[in-house]
Design a protein around this motif. Structure first.
Motif, short mmCIF file in Angstrom:
data_model
loop_
_atom_site.label_atom_id
_atom_site.label_comp_id
_atom_site.label_asym_id
_atom_site.label_seq_id
_atom_site.Cartn_x
_atom_site.Cartn_y
_atom_site.Cartn_z
N TYR A 199 39.77 30.75 36.54
CA TYR A 199 39.79 32.04 35.86
C TYR A 199 39.94 31.90 34.34
O TYR A 199 39.87 32.88 33.62
CB TYR A 199 40.96 32.90 36.35
CG TYR A 199 41.03 33.02 37.84
CD1 TYR A 199 39.93 33.49 38.55
CD2 TYR A 199 42.18 32.64 38.53
CE1 TYR A 199 39.99 33.60 39.93
CE2 TYR A 199 42.24 32.76 39.91
CZ TYR A 199 41.13 33.23 40.61
OH TYR A 199 41.19 33.34 41.96
N THR A 200 40.22 30.70 33.90
CA THR A 200 40.63 30.60 32.50
C THR A 200 39.54 31.01 31.51
O THR A 200 39.84 31.60 30.49
CB THR A 200 41.13 29.19 32.13
OG1 THR A 200 40.15 28.25 32.51
CG2 THR A 200 42.45 28.90 32.79
N VAL A 260 39.32 34.84 31.29
CA VAL A 260 40.59 35.29 30.72
C VAL A 260 40.61 34.98 29.23
O VAL A 260 40.96 35.82 28.39
CB VAL A 260 41.79 34.60 31.43
CG1 VAL A 260 43.07 34.79 30.63
CG2 VAL A 260 41.95 35.15 32.83
N ASN A 309 47.56 39.62 32.96
CA ASN A 309 48.27 39.27 34.19
C ASN A 309 47.89 37.87 34.66
O ASN A 309 48.75 37.06 35.03
CB ASN A 309 47.95 40.27 35.31
CG ASN A 309 48.62 41.61 35.06
OD1 ASN A 309 49.54 41.71 34.26
ND2 ASN A 309 48.13 42.65 35.71
N LEU A 310 46.57 37.60 34.62
CA LEU A 310 46.12 36.28 35.05
C LEU A 310 46.65 35.19 34.13
O LEU A 310 46.90 34.07 34.55
CB LEU A 310 44.59 36.23 35.06
CG LEU A 310 43.98 36.65 36.40
CD1 LEU A 310 42.49 36.82 36.26
CD2 LEU A 310 44.28 35.59 37.47
N ARG A 311 46.82 35.55 32.87
CA ARG A 311 47.38 34.58 31.94
C ARG A 311 48.76 34.17 32.42
O ARG A 311 49.11 32.98 32.42
CB ARG A 311 47.46 35.19 30.54
CG ARG A 311 47.85 34.20 29.50
CD ARG A 311 47.76 34.78 28.10
NE ARG A 311 47.91 33.71 27.13
CZ ARG A 311 47.88 33.86 25.83
NH1 ARG A 311 47.66 35.05 25.31
NH2 ARG A 311 48.03 32.83 25.03
N GLU A 352 43.81 27.81 39.76
CA GLU A 352 43.86 28.91 38.77
C GLU A 352 42.94 28.65 37.60
O GLU A 352 42.58 29.57 36.85
CB GLU A 352 45.30 29.10 38.26
CG GLU A 352 46.27 29.66 39.28
CD GLU A 352 46.82 28.59 40.23
OE1 GLU A 352 46.43 27.40 40.10
OE2 GLU A 352 47.63 28.95 41.09
N THR A 377 49.76 34.20 35.47
CA THR A 377 49.56 33.37 36.67
C THR A 377 49.22 31.93 36.28
O THR A 377 49.75 30.97 36.86
CB THR A 377 48.39 33.96 37.50
OG1 THR A 377 48.64 35.34 37.70
CG2 THR A 377 48.26 33.25 38.82
N ILE A 418 37.09 38.02 37.33
CA ILE A 418 38.55 38.14 37.46
C ILE A 418 38.98 39.46 38.05
O ILE A 418 40.09 39.61 38.50
CB ILE A 418 39.29 37.92 36.12
CG1 ILE A 418 38.96 39.04 35.14
CG2 ILE A 418 38.98 36.55 35.56
CD1 ILE A 418 39.94 39.08 33.97
N VAL A 473 40.44 39.35 41.52
CA VAL A 473 41.62 38.54 41.80
C VAL A 473 42.87 39.41 41.89
O VAL A 473 43.08 40.30 41.07
CB VAL A 473 41.85 37.50 40.69
CG1 VAL A 473 42.95 36.53 41.09
CG2 VAL A 473 40.56 36.77 40.38
N THR A 486 46.49 39.73 41.19
CA THR A 486 47.43 39.02 40.32
C THR A 486 48.88 39.33 40.64
O THR A 486 49.78 38.80 40.02
CB THR A 486 47.18 39.38 38.84
OG1 THR A 486 47.13 40.79 38.73
CG2 THR A 486 45.89 38.77 38.36
N LYS A 510 44.16 42.95 33.21
CA LYS A 510 43.95 41.96 34.26
C LYS A 510 44.03 40.54 33.67
O LYS A 510 44.68 39.66 34.23
CB LYS A 510 42.57 42.20 34.87
CG LYS A 510 42.35 41.45 36.14
CD LYS A 510 43.04 42.20 37.24
CE LYS A 510 42.68 41.67 38.59
NZ LYS A 510 43.17 42.52 39.65
#
Lengths: 472, 93, 488
Positions: free
Chosen positions: C301-302, C305, C377-379, C298, C381, B40, B43, B45, C374
């Motif tokens: 990435y889970t 994350v 943030n991805l969460r 997406e 997204t 990650i 990436v 974001t 990070k």
């Protein structure tokens, strides 16, 4: 070389809300161990915090009273460290979005000590050490705190002391805390470094933890300043470390060095949600703020004509200032009241503590009554003073010392009559006066005072006596 | 790459003692897991922020006292504690 | 019993019509629990169960009405706090710990005279996918005792599948309700984050955890969900908008409903599972739903994350176990620091320690931005990506697990390989969405296959409606009642 002290303060103030910050247990000081506790504040697994509304309001009040901006969007974070007094192994605090920021407190010199931030957090429990064993009491755990963090603007222990005293007073005036250092409801961590005078760079700083008296704080700062200077002068280097002050020896000792510095692993508290304050709410709080000490001093000097020194010595104690405000109700010249406070009342208070607790036997109403008699010229100041001293001693009201009859004011005719009597009864004194002995007049005035039980004005009496003598 | 020193530091923060064996396997596991988590880090974001799931705000409580728990309940899971306190003996042989 | 009616309603009728007393019923369950080899229960509470049953019988015999859940024998995962009843999270760390308060969900059910048979087995502190991380040993899959029941709510699923509880409450942080439900051929609901109070649920990942029901059919899940959901003043993250009348919507028309199927969910899934899901998709088509495949990139990435956030929160949540206030305390130590460290080292199992280390790592200074921040943030997204999907679809359909129940000791020595099995379940927790897993077939070894219906926030009524319709359409042929435990 001359060195300059550079210091910043982190002050913890316990808020005087009824309940703890995240549960409904009472916050009262003391109590049998572990009797102000519930599953939430002893951190039982599965429990969740629920933020006390009043804590947010108190913190905003504190921020506004110290000229801070309010972060309308704020949040709680977890500060992780393991210690027996911290039942969840994290303290719920605020990291990057404190409720208040960018304020200041102004010292008498006009210098502003900038406040970087004020945030809310929970207090830890209390450890009692007995023969190496540890006893834990969580009554204090979860009591709400605000932490007030200054910029490194302080340059002497005197400034530090003045800053803390001013902060303490403001908190008391707005009623968010009693700020009793001896009970731990106000505690200071002091950051200290030194640098050659004129230098712009900061030296390596140390932090003295948990100062709970102003005297020790100034002593600790002086000691630590000198220790650092001596160290540098001898070619050494100041280590970044956390210190504790040893009261008995007046020295500091290391609690932990830089390498042992905590890594608190702050992150947003997932069990709580965003604190969103509306700007109208902030304005409402601003409007409801009680009068602050600086405003009171200004009012006393400019509106009441009280001297700066007297104004300051009254405002310095919230109890006394509040007493004064009550005692001046309906009085035209509040100076009469302030003079009694500074004079007679202060003479019965032996030290700071007694002034702070202001536990006197005369009520504001009772003093008010006495002052009104003075203002309406029913008694003179001298009699009022001696009466007040008797009242302070016995706790009895004015009427116990001055009868209703005495309080009847004496008419001009009656006064003239008594003055005639004074002249008639003291022919020797009159003779002395007429032969140039000014002092002899005092005997005659004293006679009148005795006859009227001090109810008449001395100057007026003198005028009447002189008229009488002239008319002989 | 996660080093043995990293793990020792983490164990200290997490208040865990690890045997040599555990330490070695932790280095291996953590290197793997971190490698997997590194996916990650590349990436972008943007500015997507996350606060809480349902965007809730101001879950606040009134400042009203509720009676605390009895001390014997509070101390129930430590056999009643000692003199009303939670108690930790200096050492235990 | 026909699959079209729920088991709870069936037992309720038996009780109300005095075909059986609640005490007799409860005793049957208690007896079968004693005989059971499933290792589903870790603590039982017979006295309380019998006492409650007698109370219900008294009510019935005095002609009073009883609610649907009154007198129904059930269980709770061992991480749900029960006043006076041991709650250990199946960790040595909490052996002997008896809470002094009730979790909100248990308070509600207790108020309804639910008959609590005992506390159900689980992976230690809910960390695991097989229930084998329990300090009491793993729970068996009732369909094949050599296979695991799944995890972490393995005990609840094992007991419900093995007919030694009518339903149970589990918790789902990354699939811990849905995966065991899928493995044991049951229906399991992970509600929207905030639908059900977390107060009293011993935390693993606070921003991911949700309590939900596991039962043998959709109707039972709806009944239980309706009674445990709703705002709780004690839980700041609980919501005021959660539905609580899913039961009344089970039979709503689903014609024209739009079901989206993210292609990414099918990467590397077992062939039998894929076939079963395809069949279910066909069934929905036949029922008049509209099906559309779409991309949800997406999703890739889970997993990282999820592991970063869950472990970070866990490392903080598990700091409190220090031997001072409750639970395990080491026997020998030199000083207090050593007492705390030894207590934790001896009290926690391997997987828990691993996750504490990982969580500590991603939060520690120097790494926070690269990992935790990070991930957060991805969460955001990922949540946005799901919200976009729900502008188009009513629900998302996906497999629950890429496989069926694995054998004991199968899980890889490599933790990453084990973590990968959570690939289909974790996105729901990251996005806080509701999802129900329901049986949709059997593999070649006759082990159940599950699919999940994932809804938008607070659409439990919709996903249960779709699940119920499927159950009806397939005439409950995938709800296999096993020949063990209590048969009524």
């Amino acid at each position: 070389m001359k060195y300059e002290l550079v210091s910043g303060l982190e002050t913890h103030v316990e808020l005087s809300t009824k309940t703890k910050i995240f549960c409904s247990c009472r916050t009262d000081f003391g109590g049998e161990p572990n009797t102000h506790c519930c599953p939430i504040c002893i951190g039982l697994p599965g429990t969740l915090p629920k933020l006390n509304k009043e804590v947010v309001r108190y913190a905003i009040m504190a921020g506004l009273a110290t000229n801070c901006e309010i972060n309308l969007i704020s949040k709680m974070d977890r500060k992780n460290y393991v210690y027996p007094d911290l039942p969840k192994a994290y303290q719920i605090s605020q990291y990057d979005l404190p409720l208040c920021k960018n304020g200041y407190i102004q010292l008498d010199s006009g210098k502003k000590i900038r406040i970087a931030r004020i945030h809310i957090e929970e207090d830890a429990g209390k450890l009692v050490h007995k023969g190496g064993d540890v006893y834990v009491d969580y009554n204090r755990g979860g009591v709400p705190l605000i932490e007030i963090v200054t910029q490194p603007d302080i340059r002497s222990s005197e400034e530090a002391r003045e800053y803390v005293e001013k902060l303490q007073l403001i908190m008391r005036y707005i009623g968010v805390s009693d700020c009793k250092m001896q009970e731990g409801s106000m505690r200071c961590d002091v950051n200290i470094s030194v640098r050659p005078e004129g230098s712009e760079e900061f030296g390596t700083r140390t932090e003295i933890k948990n100062m709970n008296s102003l005297t020790f704080m100034t002593k600790a700062m002086e000691y630590e300043k000198n220790r650092q200077i001596e160290l540098i002068e001898n070619g050494g280097k100041v280590e970044q470390e956390t210190l504790r002050y040893i009261e008995s020896s007046g020295t500091t000792e290391s609690m932990r060095g830089k390498e042992d510095a905590h890594d608190y692993r702050y992150f947003r508290e997932p069990d709580l949600v965003t604190i969103h304050t509306l700007s109208e709410e902030v304005e409402n709080i601003r409007k409801s703020l009680p009068e602050l000490p600086t405003a009171r001093i200004k009012k006393y000097i400019e509106k009441f004509g009280i001297s700066e020194k007297d104004a300051e010595s009254i405002v310095k104690y919230k109890n006394i200032s509040d007493f004064f405000e009550k005692a001046i109700q309906g009085i035209e010249n509040p100076k009469i009241v302030s003079n009694f406070i500074i004079g007679q009342i202060f003479s019965t208070l032996n030290n700071e503590q007694e002034k702070e607790s202001f536990d006197i036997k005369v009520s504001a109403e009772s003093l008010n009554e006495l002052c009104k008699l003075v203002e309406s010229k029913k008694i003179n100041v001298g009699l009022a003073k001696s009466t007040l001293l008797k009242m302070l001693e016995t706790g009895k009201n004015v009427s116990n010392f001055i009868s209703q009859e005495d309080m009847q004011s004496i008419s001009e005719e009656k006064l003239l009559e008594i003055c005639k009597k004074a002249v008639d009864s003291n022919p020797n004194a009159v003779k002395d006066y007429l032969s140039g002995k000014e002092k002899a007049l005092k005997v005659l005035i004293g006679f009148v005072m005795k006859e009227t039980k001090g109810k008449v004005d001395a100057l007026n009496t003198q005028k009447n006596i002189l008229d009488t003598i002239k008319n002989i | 790459m996660v080093t043995k020193e990293d793990i020792i530091k983490l164990a200290k923060l997490g208040k865990l003692y690890l045997t040599e064996e555990e330490l070695d396997s932790a280095v291996k596991d953590m290197t793997n897991i971190i490698g997997f988590a590194n996916e990650i880090s590349k990436v972008d974001t943007g500015d997507t922020e996350f606060d809480n799931i349902n965007g809730l705000e101001n879950a606040l409580r009134e400042d009203i006292v509720e009676e605390s728990f009895d001390e014997d309940l509070i101390l129930k899971n430590v056999d009643g504690g000692k003199d009303g306190f939670f108690y930790i003996k200096k050492y235990q042989n | 019993m026909s699959g079209t009616n729920g088991k709870i309603r069936h037992i309720h009728d038996l009780l109300v019509n005095k075909k059986i007393t609640c005490k007799e019923l409860t005793e049957k369950y208690i007896d079968k629990i004693k005989e059971s080899k499933l290792n589903a229960y870790v603590h039982t509470c017979e006295d309380l169960a019998i006492k409650t049953a007698e109370k219900v019988d008294e009510k019935i015999s005095s002609g009073k009405e009883i609610s649907m859940l009154e007198g129904i024998p059930m269980n709770l995962k061992d991480n749900i706090s029960t006043d006076g009843i041991e709650t250990t999270c199946c960790s040595k760390m909490l052996q002997g710990y008896k809470p002094i308060y009730d979790a909100t969900v248990w308070k509600k059910l207790k108020g309804d005279n639910a008959v609590l048979l005992g506390k159900a087995n689980m992976d230690e502190f809910a960390m695991g996918s097989s229930c084998e991380n329990s300090c009491f040993g793993g729970a068996c899959n009732p369909h094949n005792l050599k296979h695991v029941a799944g995890g972490s709510s393995g005990g609840v699923a094992s007991a419900v599948g093995g007919n030694i509880a009518v339903y149970g409450l589990g918790s789902d942080t990354g699939g811990s309700i849905r995966q065991p439900a899928s493995f044991c051929g049951l229906v399991g609901l992970k509600p929207t984050y905030g639908s059900v109070s977390r107060y009293g649920l011993i935390a693993f990942g606070s921003s991911l955890d949700q309590i939900g029901p596991i039962a043998s059919n959709v109707e039972d899940v709806a009944i239980v969900y309706d009674s445990i959901s709703g705002y709780d003043t004690k839980d700041s993250t609980s919501s005021k908008v959660a539905p609580n009348d899913t039961f009344n919507h089970l039979n709503d028309d689903i014609k024209g409903m739009k079901i989206g199927i993210p292609k990414e969910y099918f990467d590397g899934i077992n062939e039998d599972v894929k076939n079963a899901i395809d069949e279910a998709i066909d069934a929905y088509k036949s029922m008049g739903a509209e099906i559309e495949y779409f991309d949800l990139p997406e999703l890739k990435y889970t997993l990282p994350v999820y592991y970063i956030i869950a472990c970070a929160e866990a490392s903080s949540n598990l700091g409190r176990y220090d031997g001072i206030r409750y639970g395990y305390k080491t026997k020998q130590y030199k000083d207090i620091e050593e007492m705390i460290c030894k207590t934790r080292s001896e009290g926690f199992g391997e997987e828990v320690k691993r996750r504490i280390l990982l969580g500590t790592y991603v939060l520690s200074s120097g790494y926070y931005d690269a990992y935790y921040k990070k991930a957060q943030n991805l969460r955001g997204t990922i949540i946005k990506a799901f919200k976009r999907a729900y502008e188009k679809f009513d629900v998302i359909l996906a497999p629950t697990v890429p496989t069926t129940a694995f054998e004991f000791n199968f899980t890889s020595m490599d933790p990453v390989q084990t973590y990968l099995t959570d690939i289909c379940t974790v996105p729901v927790n990251i996005a806080g969405l509701p999802a129900v897993s329901l049986p949709c077939g059997f593999d070649s070894k006759d082990l159940p296959i599950g699919m999940q219906l994932i809804g938008n926030s607070f659409s439990e009524d919709k996903i249960l409606n779709l699940a119920y319709k499927y159950e009806q359409y397939t005439e409950a042929k995938y709800l296999k009642e096993l020949d063990m435990g209590v048969r009524l």
